[in-house]
Design an enzyme around this catalytic site. Structure first.
Site, short mmCIF file in Angstrom:
data_model
loop_
_atom_site.label_atom_id
_atom_site.label_comp_id
_atom_site.label_asym_id
_atom_site.label_seq_id
_atom_site.Cartn_x
_atom_site.Cartn_y
_atom_site.Cartn_z
N ASP A 67 0.82 -1.22 0.00
CA ASP A 67 0.00 0.00 0.00
C ASP A 67 0.85 1.26 0.00
OD1 ASP A 67 0.96 -0.44 2.58
OD2 ASP A 67 -1.01 -0.73 3.47
N ASN A 136 -7.14 -3.17 14.80
CA ASN A 136 -8.55 -3.41 14.46
C ASN A 136 -8.74 -4.60 13.50
OD1 ASN A 136 -7.68 -2.43 12.01
ND2 ASN A 136 -8.98 -0.61 11.99
N HIS A 138 -7.14 -5.03 10.61
CA HIS A 138 -6.95 -4.77 9.17
C HIS A 138 -5.69 -5.46 8.64
CE1 HIS A 138 -4.55 -0.75 9.89
NE2 HIS A 138 -3.74 -1.77 9.92
N GLU A 143 -9.56 -2.02 5.81
CA GLU A 143 -10.12 -1.79 7.13
C GLU A 143 -11.34 -2.69 7.34
OE1 GLU A 143 -8.46 -0.14 9.13
OE2 GLU A 143 -7.71 1.76 8.33
P1 PGA Z 1 2.59 -1.95 12.67
O1 PGA Z 1 1.35 -1.85 11.66
O2 PGA Z 1 3.49 -3.00 12.14
O3 PGA Z 1 3.23 -0.57 12.60
O4 PGA Z 1 2.04 -2.27 14.01
C1 PGA Z 1 0.75 -3.01 11.16
C2 PGA Z 1 -0.56 -2.64 10.48
O5 PGA Z 1 -1.24 -1.70 10.93
O6 PGA Z 1 -0.92 -3.31 9.51
#
Ligand code: PGA
Length: 247
Positions: A67, A136, A138, A143
């Site tokens: 992304d 959450n 995702h 999301e």
């Molecule tokens: P993080 O993010 O590795 O910075 O915890 C992971 C995500 O939100 O997919």
């Protein structure tokens, strides 16, 4: 689905890097799907070490990132392009033209998304996809509520994700509110997926993803349907699992 629980984040990073390295050694032109965020940083550090010290070459590897924010130029310190350059690409022997990250400044975002899907297909699909998981549930910027069959497209970030990401920006207002993200359907087509999580902040999401029902409200839960999924956790991220073999 194979759940691997390691004692520490360093062990988790080393284990994942060893699995990636094994696949690159077997198939030097591996198509590798990559993720940003703090979780894969240890993996990238260990892959860089393997490149420097153990002759692991990325010269024929192709990469596709999950992304990118919309509206941040590639030079912006918080763009995912910049993140990948700084934390991984500039330290290894990968060909600049073999790197793919959606262009969040593209004048036609829909066309950019379509182009991205075509590029993945043109390279024969993704062999191994690295994934993080949001608090959450995702995956990438898919999301809760995202279609489980979705393809690369524009997504609006939830307030929680904007807040989670605001630690990297000076103010929450600066955090982009939209992104281009591979879809859940796109991710599921990878031949193998490695989902990584560390820390207690992810424990609830990890449990929902691997022990809960498959639901668009927990996008990561779709990996229960994947034929070759590995979930790599540190002890804290695994702390809420109920079905753990402690042999
Ligand atoms: P993080 O993010 O590795 O910075 O915890 C992971 C995500 O939100 O997919």
């Amino acid at each position: 689905m194979l759940v691997i629980i390691k004692d520490s984040y360093d062990d988790l990073s080393r284990q994942t890097a060893a699995m990636v390295a094994e696949r690159i050694r077997k198939k030097p032109d591996l198509v590798l799907g990559l993720a940003t965020g703090v979780t894969p940083l240890g993996l990238y550090k260990e892959l860089i070490r393997l490149y420097n010290e153990e002759g692991l070459s990325f010269a024929r590897v192709t990469t596709f990132n999950l992304d990118e924010y919309i509206g941040l130029p590639r030079t912006h310190p918080q763009s995912y392009f910049h993140f990948m350059q700084e934390n991984f690409f500039r330290h290894i022997d990968i060909e600049p033209r073999a790197l793919h990250i959606p262009d969040g400044m593209a004048p036609d975002i829909d066309a950019q998304c379509e182009w991205y899907e075509q590029q993945i297909a043109r390279h024969g699909g993704i062999d191994v996809q690295i994934l993080g998981i949001g608090a959450n549930g995702h995956i990438a910027f898919n999301e809760p509520g995202s279609s489980l069959g979705s393809r690369t497209r524009i997504k609006t970030l939830t307030d929680q994700t904007v807040e989670d990401n605001s630690r990297f920006f000076k103010t929450a207002e600066e955090v982009p509110k939209t992104a281009i993200t591979m879809g859940i359907g796109t991710i599921m087509e990878a031949r193998e997926v490695f989902l990584l999580a560390r820390g207690t902040a992810k424990a609830k999401a990890v449990r929902a993803a691997i022990e809960g029902p498959i639901t668009a409200m927990v996008p990561a839960s779709i990996i229960q349907m994947h034929r070759k999924a590995y979930v790599l956790l540190d002890r804290d991220a695994a702390s809420q699992l109920t079905h753990v073999f402690r042999g």
